[in-house]
Design an enzyme around this catalytic site. Structure first.
Site, PDB file in Angstrom:
ATOM      1  N   ASP A  29       0.725  -1.163   0.058  1.00  0.00           N
ATOM      2  CA  ASP A  29      -0.008   0.036   0.071  1.00  0.00           C
ATOM      3  C   ASP A  29       1.055   1.311  -0.173  1.00  0.00           C
ATOM      4  O   ASP A  29       1.836   1.374   0.670  1.00  0.00           O
ATOM      5  CB  ASP A  29      -0.897  -0.021   1.258  1.00  0.00           C
ATOM      6  CG  ASP A  29      -2.027   0.865   1.137  1.00  0.00           C
ATOM      7  OD1 ASP A  29      -3.163   0.553   0.877  1.00  0.00           O
ATOM      8  OD2 ASP A  29      -1.785   2.128   1.065  1.00  0.00           O
ATOM      9  N   ASN A  85     -12.941  -2.996   2.496  1.00  0.00           N
ATOM     10  CA  ASN A  85     -13.889  -1.833   2.685  1.00  0.00           C
ATOM     11  C   ASN A  85     -14.728  -1.956   1.477  1.00  0.00           C
ATOM     12  O   ASN A  85     -14.454  -2.413   0.355  1.00  0.00           O
ATOM     13  CB  ASN A  85     -13.014  -0.612   2.598  1.00  0.00           C
ATOM     14  CG  ASN A  85     -12.379  -0.381   3.758  1.00  0.00           C
ATOM     15  OD1 ASN A  85     -12.380  -0.765   4.533  1.00  0.00           O
ATOM     16  ND2 ASN A  85     -11.056   0.160   3.368  1.00  0.00           N
ATOM     17  N   GLU A  93     -11.969   3.426  -1.265  1.00  0.00           N
ATOM     18  CA  GLU A  93     -11.810   4.536  -2.310  1.00  0.00           C
ATOM     19  C   GLU A  93     -11.467   3.838  -3.663  1.00  0.00           C
ATOM     20  O   GLU A  93     -11.806   4.778  -4.580  1.00  0.00           O
ATOM     21  CB  GLU A  93     -10.391   5.225  -1.886  1.00  0.00           C
ATOM     22  CG  GLU A  93     -10.600   6.041  -0.570  1.00  0.00           C
ATOM     23  CD  GLU A  93      -9.398   6.590   0.234  1.00  0.00           C
ATOM     24  OE1 GLU A  93      -8.275   6.562  -0.462  1.00  0.00           O
ATOM     25  OE2 GLU A  93      -9.645   7.115   1.253  1.00  0.00           O
ATOM     26  N   VAL A  94     -10.923   2.755  -3.699  1.00  0.00           N
ATOM     27  CA  VAL A  94     -10.508   2.287  -5.216  1.00  0.00           C
ATOM     28  C   VAL A  94     -11.690   1.242  -5.389  1.00  0.00           C
ATOM     29  O   VAL A  94     -11.601   0.144  -4.868  1.00  0.00           O
ATOM     30  CB  VAL A  94      -9.139   1.686  -5.157  1.00  0.00           C
ATOM     31  CG1 VAL A  94      -8.754   1.190  -6.236  1.00  0.00           C
ATOM     32  CG2 VAL A  94      -8.023   2.785  -5.027  1.00  0.00           C
ATOM     33  N   HIS A  98     -10.032  -5.326  -3.296  1.00  0.00           N
ATOM     34  CA  HIS A  98      -8.852  -5.703  -2.698  1.00  0.00           C
ATOM     35  C   HIS A  98      -8.962  -6.042  -1.383  1.00  0.00           C
ATOM     36  O   HIS A  98      -9.638  -5.489  -0.584  1.00  0.00           O
ATOM     37  CB  HIS A  98      -7.912  -4.221  -3.072  1.00  0.00           C
ATOM     38  CG  HIS A  98      -8.445  -3.010  -2.468  1.00  0.00           C
ATOM     39  ND1 HIS A  98      -9.418  -2.459  -3.360  1.00  0.00           N
ATOM     40  CD2 HIS A  98      -8.167  -2.538  -1.343  1.00  0.00           C
ATOM     41  CE1 HIS A  98      -9.647  -1.390  -2.485  1.00  0.00           C
ATOM     42  NE2 HIS A  98      -9.104  -1.357  -1.512  1.00  0.00           N
ATOM     43  N   HIS A 100      -7.286  -5.780   2.316  1.00  0.00           N
ATOM     44  CA  HIS A 100      -5.987  -5.418   3.052  1.00  0.00           C
ATOM     45  C   HIS A 100      -5.382  -6.300   4.059  1.00  0.00           C
ATOM     46  O   HIS A 100      -6.278  -7.142   4.554  1.00  0.00           O
ATOM     47  CB  HIS A 100      -6.359  -4.056   3.869  1.00  0.00           C
ATOM     48  CG  HIS A 100      -6.968  -3.126   3.009  1.00  0.00           C
ATOM     49  ND1 HIS A 100      -6.266  -1.711   2.940  1.00  0.00           N
ATOM     50  CD2 HIS A 100      -8.318  -2.549   2.510  1.00  0.00           C
ATOM     51  CE1 HIS A 100      -6.868  -0.974   2.257  1.00  0.00           C
ATOM     52  NE2 HIS A 100      -8.046  -1.491   1.806  1.00  0.00           N
TER      53      HIS A 100
HETATM   54  P1  AMP Z   1      -9.866   1.517   0.075  1.00  0.00           P
HETATM   55  O1  AMP Z   1      -9.835   2.586   0.889  1.00  0.00           O
HETATM   56  O2  AMP Z   1     -10.334   0.174   0.825  1.00  0.00           O
HETATM   57  O3  AMP Z   1     -10.132   1.499  -1.469  1.00  0.00           O
HETATM   58  O4  AMP Z   1      -8.013   1.140   0.022  1.00  0.00           O
HETATM   59  C1  AMP Z   1      -7.450   1.497  -1.154  1.00  0.00           C
HETATM   60  C2  AMP Z   1      -6.008   1.751  -0.661  1.00  0.00           C
HETATM   61  O5  AMP Z   1      -5.237   1.800  -1.910  1.00  0.00           O
HETATM   62  C3  AMP Z   1      -5.470   2.728   0.230  1.00  0.00           C
HETATM   63  O6  AMP Z   1      -5.171   2.241   1.277  1.00  0.00           O
HETATM   64  C4  AMP Z   1      -4.364   3.623  -0.502  1.00  0.00           C
HETATM   65  O7  AMP Z   1      -3.500   3.990  -0.013  1.00  0.00           O
HETATM   66  C5  AMP Z   1      -3.981   2.456  -1.614  1.00  0.00           C
HETATM   67  N1  AMP Z   1      -3.648   2.880  -2.845  1.00  0.00           N
HETATM   68  C6  AMP Z   1      -4.116   3.952  -3.556  1.00  0.00           C
HETATM   69  N2  AMP Z   1      -3.290   4.070  -4.483  1.00  0.00           N
HETATM   70  C7  AMP Z   1      -2.341   3.239  -4.756  1.00  0.00           C
HETATM   71  C8  AMP Z   1      -1.108   3.040  -5.543  1.00  0.00           C
HETATM   72  N3  AMP Z   1      -0.969   3.617  -6.746  1.00  0.00           N
HETATM   73  N4  AMP Z   1      -0.370   1.960  -5.237  1.00  0.00           N
HETATM   74  C9  AMP Z   1      -0.329   1.309  -3.988  1.00  0.00           C
HETATM   75  N5  AMP Z   1      -1.552   1.522  -3.176  1.00  0.00           N
HETATM   76  C10 AMP Z   1      -2.480   2.455  -3.475  1.00  0.00           C
END
Ligand code: AMP
Length: 105
Positions: A29, A85, A93-94, A98, A100
């Site tokens: 991350d 999440n 957010e993404v 995924h 964690h």
């Molecule tokens: P979520 O909030 O569950 O969607 O988690 C998304 C995670 O992706 C967050 O912990 C971010 O820090 C991580 N993240 C976003 N962009 C990148 C990236 N380019 N490389 C690695 N991790 C990322």
């Protein structure tokens, strides 16, 4: 439009890749919230857990087996957390599922 994780999988943007197999990639991350913070990501772009269908059963199970394998390889298998999440209101957010993996060991 592809997710940021699809771009990482395609090597269009850089990332620290810890492990990879046919259907799954594991990266560090970029903003770690623990001493070890990894993301276990299926190569198939599924937006959220709510979008899973029956054909994804094996893939989801595989993600947990990859978590177990990587935790063992990194010698953090005595203690770690796994979480998803789900949805914007669930802190996601993404929009590409995924898992964690976090550990303070
Ligand atoms: P979520 O909030 O569950 O969607 O988690 C998304 C995670 O992706 C967050 O912990 C971010 O820090 C991580 N993240 C976003 N962009 C990148 C990236 N380019 N490389 C690695 N991790 C990322």
């Amino acid at each position: 439009m592809s997710s940021i994780f699809t771009k990482i999988i395609a090597r269009e943007i850089p990332s620290e890749i810890v492990y990879e197999q046919e259907n799954i990639i594991v990266i560090k991350d970029i903003q770690p919230k623990a001493k070890t913070h990894l993301l276990i990501i299926p190569k198939k772009e599924i937006p959220t857990i709510n979008d899973l269908d029956e054909s994804d059963r094996e893939l989801i199970a595989e993600m947990f087996f990859v978590a177990k394998k990587v935790a063992k390889q990194l010698h953090i298998d005595q203690g770690y957390q796994l979480h998803f999440n789900v949805g914007k209101k669930g802190g996601q957010e993404v929009m590409h599922i995924h898992l964690h993996l976090l550990s303070e060991i």
